[in-house]
Design an enzyme around this catalytic site. Structure first.
Site, PDB file in Angstrom:
ATOM      1  N   LEU A  13      23.871  39.183  60.414  1.00  0.00           N
ATOM      2  CA  LEU A  13      22.684  39.899  60.859  1.00  0.00           C
ATOM      3  C   LEU A  13      23.018  40.549  62.196  1.00  0.00           C
ATOM      4  O   LEU A  13      23.794  40.006  62.984  1.00  0.00           O
ATOM      5  CB  LEU A  13      21.487  38.941  61.041  1.00  0.00           C
ATOM      6  CG  LEU A  13      20.908  38.270  59.797  1.00  0.00           C
ATOM      7  CD1 LEU A  13      19.834  37.262  60.198  1.00  0.00           C
ATOM      8  CD2 LEU A  13      20.321  39.295  58.830  1.00  0.00           C
ATOM      9  N   ASP A  14      22.413  41.710  62.467  1.00  0.00           N
ATOM     10  CA  ASP A  14      22.615  42.361  63.754  1.00  0.00           C
ATOM     11  C   ASP A  14      22.158  41.444  64.884  1.00  0.00           C
ATOM     12  O   ASP A  14      21.304  40.565  64.686  1.00  0.00           O
ATOM     13  CB  ASP A  14      21.818  43.667  63.831  1.00  0.00           C
ATOM     14  CG  ASP A  14      22.288  44.695  62.820  1.00  0.00           C
ATOM     15  OD1 ASP A  14      23.439  44.593  62.361  1.00  0.00           O
ATOM     16  OD2 ASP A  14      21.485  45.593  62.489  1.00  0.00           O
ATOM     17  N   MET A  15      22.694  41.663  66.075  1.00  0.00           N
ATOM     18  CA  MET A  15      22.343  40.842  67.225  1.00  0.00           C
ATOM     19  C   MET A  15      20.831  40.818  67.462  1.00  0.00           C
ATOM     20  O   MET A  15      20.257  39.790  67.810  1.00  0.00           O
ATOM     21  CB  MET A  15      23.064  41.360  68.480  1.00  0.00           C
ATOM     22  CG  MET A  15      22.811  40.535  69.725  1.00  0.00           C
ATOM     23  SD  MET A  15      23.827  41.036  71.136  1.00  0.00           S
ATOM     24  CE  MET A  15      23.051  42.607  71.549  1.00  0.00           C
ATOM     25  N   ARG A  66      17.785  49.998  59.054  1.00  0.00           N
ATOM     26  CA  ARG A  66      17.560  50.853  60.222  1.00  0.00           C
ATOM     27  C   ARG A  66      17.934  52.298  59.916  1.00  0.00           C
ATOM     28  O   ARG A  66      17.210  53.240  60.294  1.00  0.00           O
ATOM     29  CB  ARG A  66      18.344  50.314  61.406  1.00  0.00           C
ATOM     30  CG  ARG A  66      17.950  48.896  61.799  1.00  0.00           C
ATOM     31  CD  ARG A  66      18.993  48.208  62.664  1.00  0.00           C
ATOM     32  NE  ARG A  66      19.087  48.843  63.981  1.00  0.00           N
ATOM     33  CZ  ARG A  66      20.033  48.544  64.859  1.00  0.00           C
ATOM     34  NH1 ARG A  66      20.984  47.674  64.547  1.00  0.00           N
ATOM     35  NH2 ARG A  66      20.054  49.139  66.042  1.00  0.00           N
ATOM     36  N   THR A  73      18.463  41.421  65.209  1.00  0.00           N
ATOM     37  CA  THR A  73      17.695  41.030  64.030  1.00  0.00           C
ATOM     38  C   THR A  73      17.540  39.522  63.996  1.00  0.00           C
ATOM     39  O   THR A  73      18.484  38.780  64.291  1.00  0.00           O
ATOM     40  CB  THR A  73      18.385  41.527  62.747  1.00  0.00           C
ATOM     41  OG1 THR A  73      18.519  42.950  62.805  1.00  0.00           O
ATOM     42  CG2 THR A  73      17.567  41.170  61.514  1.00  0.00           C
TER      43      THR A  73
END
Length: 207
Positions: free
Chosen positions: A47-49, A146, A51
């Protein structure tokens, strides 16, 4: 015995990037150590930082290989909650390939030369100039939600890369639930993670 599912907090990376920052993996393995376990946990996906939400860890390499294959074969159902700018359609499907943005490092863009990406969404609630949506992705491309939401003119709220930053919390994107098959019994597993307080406050006060 095989898996750990954590509610990833905002602002933490998953993997060690050769900095002194504490990672989610560090925290998971510290938790195991405190419990007296000697095994290490390995993330099965990313997961993105910024998110938050459901993040699956495996406690041995065989389980990791199995669960990773489920992700690769698109046998994992991932449902997200997102707050996006503007008023979205009641539902929609975005089927557009995603590739690296040659003009801006570490970002992605819809590109005919990219890899296939499929995103489906359903609007849950409308705000004054925002929408709360439920999103299911059939693929797992970098920054997929996104990029796709920006592509249709509804970037994720507070996304400094693909939209506009309004505060320092980061984008309002949360991995709300995840479903997949247990590696040994093959039973269906379903996990849910509550949204962060900042996300919930925005829903209650703004959306």
């Amino acid at each position: 015995n095989y898996l750990i599912v954590v509610n990833k907090p905002y602002g933490y990376i998953i993997y060690d990037d050769d900095t002194s920052k504490i990672t989610v993996t560090d925290m998971v393995n510290s938790y195991l150590l405190d419990k007296g376990e000697t095994t290490m946990a390995y993330p099965a996906h990313r997961l993105d930082m910024e998110t938050t939400g459901c993040l699956v860890y495996c406690k041995d390499m065989i389980t990791l290989a199995y669960v990773s294959s489920l992700f690769e074969e698109k046998l994992v159902t991932k449902e997200y909650l997102a707050i996006v700018e503007g008023k979205t359609d009641p539902s929609g499907t975005i089927n557009q390939p995603i590739g690296s943005n040659r003009h801006l490092n570490n970002t992605m863009v819809v590109s005919r030369n990219g890899k296939s990406a499929l995103t489906k969404y359903e609007t849950i609630h409308y705000g004054r100039n925002s929408s709360l949506i439920k999103v299911i992705i059939k693929t797992g491309r970098t920054h997929q939600i996104r990029v796709h939401m920006k592509y249709i003119g509804h970037p994720v709220y507070n996304d400094p890369v693909y939209g506009k930053a309004y505060n320092d919390f980061g984008q309002f994107l949360h991995s709300a639930s995840i479903d997949f098959e247990q590696p040994t019994t093959h039973e269906h597993l379903h996990f849910e993670c509550d949204v962060p307080k900042e996300f919930q406050d925005f829903i209650e006060n703004c959306v």
